[in-house]
Write an enzyme that holds these catalytic residues in place. Sequence first.
Site, short mmCIF file in Angstrom:
data_model
loop_
_atom_site.label_atom_id
_atom_site.label_comp_id
_atom_site.label_asym_id
_atom_site.label_seq_id
_atom_site.Cartn_x
_atom_site.Cartn_y
_atom_site.Cartn_z
N GLY A 258 -6.17 -20.19 2.96
CA GLY A 258 -4.77 -20.55 3.20
C GLY A 258 -4.20 -19.75 4.35
N CYS A 265 2.85 -5.14 -0.88
CA CYS A 265 1.71 -4.27 -1.21
C CYS A 265 0.51 -4.43 -0.27
CB CYS A 265 1.29 -4.49 -2.66
SG CYS A 265 2.55 -3.92 -3.81
P1 NAD Z 1 11.10 -1.76 -4.13
O1 NAD Z 1 11.48 -1.54 -2.71
O2 NAD Z 1 11.38 -3.05 -4.79
O3 NAD Z 1 11.78 -0.63 -5.03
C1 NAD Z 1 11.90 0.71 -4.66
C2 NAD Z 1 13.18 1.24 -5.31
O4 NAD Z 1 13.25 2.65 -5.11
C3 NAD Z 1 14.46 0.66 -4.70
O5 NAD Z 1 15.26 0.11 -5.72
C4 NAD Z 1 15.12 1.87 -4.03
O6 NAD Z 1 16.54 1.80 -4.04
C5 NAD Z 1 14.60 3.00 -4.91
N1 NAD Z 1 14.70 4.31 -4.29
C6 NAD Z 1 14.44 4.68 -3.02
N2 NAD Z 1 14.65 6.00 -2.85
C7 NAD Z 1 15.01 6.49 -4.07
C8 NAD Z 1 15.33 7.79 -4.54
N3 NAD Z 1 15.30 8.86 -3.75
N4 NAD Z 1 15.68 7.93 -5.85
C9 NAD Z 1 15.71 6.86 -6.67
N5 NAD Z 1 15.40 5.60 -6.27
C10 NAD Z 1 15.05 5.42 -4.99
O7 NAD Z 1 9.54 -1.41 -4.20
P2 NAD Z 1 8.47 -1.90 -5.32
O8 NAD Z 1 7.90 -3.21 -4.95
O9 NAD Z 1 9.08 -1.72 -6.66
O10 NAD Z 1 7.32 -0.83 -5.08
C11 NAD Z 1 7.46 0.51 -5.50
C12 NAD Z 1 6.09 1.18 -5.42
O11 NAD Z 1 5.20 0.56 -6.34
C13 NAD Z 1 5.42 1.08 -4.06
O12 NAD Z 1 4.68 2.24 -3.83
C14 NAD Z 1 4.48 -0.10 -4.23
O13 NAD Z 1 3.40 -0.05 -3.34
C15 NAD Z 1 4.04 0.09 -5.67
N6 NAD Z 1 3.60 -1.12 -6.34
C16 NAD Z 1 4.33 -2.26 -6.25
C17 NAD Z 1 3.90 -3.39 -6.88
C18 NAD Z 1 4.64 -4.70 -6.71
O14 NAD Z 1 4.06 -5.74 -7.05
N7 NAD Z 1 5.88 -4.71 -6.23
C19 NAD Z 1 2.71 -3.38 -7.64
C20 NAD Z 1 2.01 -2.18 -7.77
C21 NAD Z 1 2.46 -1.06 -7.10
#
Ligand code: NAD
Length: 438
Positions: A258, A265
């Site tokens: 695709g 991520c």
């Molecule tokens: P996101 O951007 O949706 O959420 C991050 C959150 O952290 C935001 O709400 C932001 O306001 C908050 N934040 C930033 N600085 C902060 C602080 N100092 N104190 C408190 N909150 C704070 O990101 P996400 O998709 O949830 O990803 C988060 C982590 O998890 C990343 O490392 C990502 O790689 C990992 N991850 C994500 C997924 C996914 O599918 N989204 C899956 C596995 C791992």
Amino acid sequence: MRISIIGCGYLGAVYAASMASIGHDVLGLDVDQDKIDGLNQGRAPFHEPGFDKVLAQSLESGRLRFSTEYADAADYEAHVICVGTPQQVDAAGADLTYVHAAVDSLIPHLSDSDVVLGRSTVPVGTASSLVERLRAAGSQAVLAWNPEFLREGFAVKDTLHPDRLVYGLPEDPAEAARAREVLDAMYAPMLEAETPLVVGNYATAELVKGAANSFLATKISFINAVAEVCEATGADVSVIAEAIGLDDRIGPKFLRAGIGFGGGCLPKDIRAFMARAGELGVTEALGFLREVDHVNNRRRDHVVNMARKALDGSFTGKRIAVLGAAFKPDSDDTRQSPALYIASKLSGRGADVVVTDPAANQRVHAERPNLAIAEDAYAAATGADIVLLLTEWQQFKDLDPVKLREVVTTPHMIDGRNVLDPAQWREAGWTYQSMGRP
Ligand code: NAD
């Protein structure tokens, strides 16, 4: 367990509500006041199937609340870091600003018996450096790494019923025992359900996540590279994928050719993995990931070229319907979305682009105000000179080619996800093109 969860995005908010749903007392912390206000009122800040329900139930149980005040974390014994680790603006590596800020804000409220758990995706070596940060600030709290593998679109299910748990424990036996005690208590229902548990040190746990996402990205780019060869030969990549997927050493998943992967991520994780390998002096070990990234980016540009050719070489004055904006179905996440990249490229080249997505319309409107938005596929396709299916939502897979033909100017479909039945669409009078299929 009393657990504070720091960072309430796609990962943290789902994790907070899910952990409360299995009986823990949970505080969700974030710096975004609007997000916290919404979550406290049961409003999900994103589209994720099943999340609204688990959020409402957990709030109602009284075991879940959200706050922007780090001081509130003082009452909790486990603190889970779930903040974002995006790609740095001007480099390939991960930006750890948010992780450092979260830990620094947490430190004054930690007691020495507390356990800090890392769940964000981070470069190998981060956990050790965070321990130094804790100790330098006078905290004796124990740190463990516990990477997350949830898939958006299945986030609640993946959180409550993970296919494995990974613990990265400290070297010190007493600290490891304390971390293990807390982790086992947090995941008691999952462990009782015999979820496989993999235990290693910090570096191993950090690398499990990098390795898993790199493997998935490689599998997608592999089949997309084969699709490129198919396009040069008249072979059919979907038949090849079926045939090789029947070999259980290969397996059928992640072999649909695709327009490639996107999201918050895979793209940033493979780049961060490569960047970290470079810092560690093993650049060549992950050199192949550069090619994985290139193949992935080429498929997006390939679709732009396919559309240009179909429109006789010019986008000017042409109306293009783009079905899908999120990087995958059942999510409104548009980070690094191939669909949105293609829509923006086409618009930038002078086409009159109308985008529709069942969940991401609002986000697209906020992020790309230059793109017109339509309520549904029929509205988007009305008067279109070409239709591009770029996110494989069920609604788009179920489209009726006869009905859709009635509203377009020219019945030309580019199926960027290989999800439509070519025969059915051609029978209905469409010129149908897909990825790596004749
Ligand atoms: P996101 O951007 O949706 O959420 C991050 C959150 O952290 C935001 O709400 C932001 O306001 C908050 N934040 C930033 N600085 C902060 C602080 N100092 N104190 C408190 N909150 C704070 O990101 P996400 O998709 O949830 O990803 C988060 C982590 O998890 C990343 O490392 C990502 O790689 C990992 N991850 C994500 C997924 C996914 O599918 N989204 C899956 C596995 C791992």
